[in-house]
Design a protein around this motif. Sequence first.
Motif, PDB file in Angstrom:
ATOM      1  N   PHE A 172      -4.381   1.470   7.508  1.00 42.15           N
ATOM      2  CA  PHE A 172      -5.475   0.947   6.697  1.00 42.15           C
ATOM      3  C   PHE A 172      -6.370   0.103   7.592  1.00 42.15           C
ATOM      4  CE2 PHE A 172      -7.042  -2.843   4.518  1.00 42.15           C
ATOM      5  CZ  PHE A 172      -7.812  -2.272   3.526  1.00 42.15           C
ATOM      6  N   GLN A 200     -11.893   3.512   1.112  1.00 42.70           N
ATOM      7  CA  GLN A 200     -10.966   2.986   2.107  1.00 42.70           C
ATOM      8  C   GLN A 200     -11.164   3.685   3.437  1.00 42.70           C
ATOM      9  OE1 GLN A 200      -7.057   1.785   1.292  1.00 42.70           O
ATOM     10  NE2 GLN A 200      -7.221   2.139  -0.907  1.00 42.70           N
ATOM     11  N   ASN A 202      -9.973  -0.950   6.306  1.00 40.04           N
ATOM     12  CA  ASN A 202     -10.773  -1.804   5.431  1.00 40.04           C
ATOM     13  C   ASN A 202     -11.022  -1.075   4.121  1.00 40.04           C
ATOM     14  OD1 ASN A 202     -12.269  -4.001   4.568  1.00 40.04           O
ATOM     15  ND2 ASN A 202     -13.526  -4.089   6.424  1.00 40.04           N
ATOM     16  N   SER A 203     -11.409  -1.830   3.081  1.00 41.84           N
ATOM     17  CA  SER A 203     -11.722  -1.188   1.802  1.00 41.84           C
ATOM     18  C   SER A 203     -12.784  -1.970   1.054  1.00 41.84           C
ATOM     19  CB  SER A 203     -10.457  -1.054   0.944  1.00 41.84           C
ATOM     20  OG  SER A 203      -9.968  -2.315   0.555  1.00 41.84           O
ATOM     21  N   TRP A 204     -13.430  -1.265   0.137  1.00 40.85           N
ATOM     22  CA  TRP A 204     -14.479  -1.833  -0.703  1.00 40.85           C
ATOM     23  C   TRP A 204     -14.340  -1.225  -2.090  1.00 40.85           C
ATOM     24  CZ3 TRP A 204     -14.888   0.517   3.955  1.00 40.85           C
ATOM     25  CH2 TRP A 204     -15.252  -0.266   5.045  1.00 40.85           C
ATOM     26  N   ARG A 223       0.807  -1.221   0.000  1.00 39.27           N
ATOM     27  CA  ARG A 223       0.000   0.000   0.000  1.00 39.27           C
ATOM     28  C   ARG A 223       0.841   1.272   0.000  1.00 39.27           C
ATOM     29  NH1 ARG A 223      -3.819  -3.298   2.306  1.00 39.27           N
ATOM     30  NH2 ARG A 223      -5.823  -3.023   1.282  1.00 39.27           N
ATOM     31  N   CYS A 271     -12.623   2.917  -5.219  1.00 36.79           N
ATOM     32  CA  CYS A 271     -12.341   2.157  -4.004  1.00 36.79           C
ATOM     33  C   CYS A 271     -12.576   3.069  -2.804  1.00 36.79           C
ATOM     34  CB  CYS A 271     -10.898   1.668  -4.009  1.00 36.79           C
ATOM     35  SG  CYS A 271     -10.463   0.694  -2.552  1.00 36.79           S
TER      36      CYS A 271
END
Length: 74
Positions: free
Chosen positions: A31, A45, A33-35, A23, A43
Amino acid sequence: MVVENYKKGCYEKIYERYHVQGRLLPDGLHFLNSWVNKDQSICFQLMEANDSELFSEWFRKWDDLVDFELYPID
């Protein structure tokens, strides 16, 4: 919350860099979480840091591939 808008045609390049270099987060930026949306163009985050300048440092490492939006939340 960070919203990453992937530049056109950069999806594969983004994940290639991620798999090789990670990253690229500066120390102190975490960080959580992400989708990624179904179109694989955005994205979302969830991140945290005590110093907001760390986001700018991180954005510079990816701004050739991604346009960023930062939404501070409490």
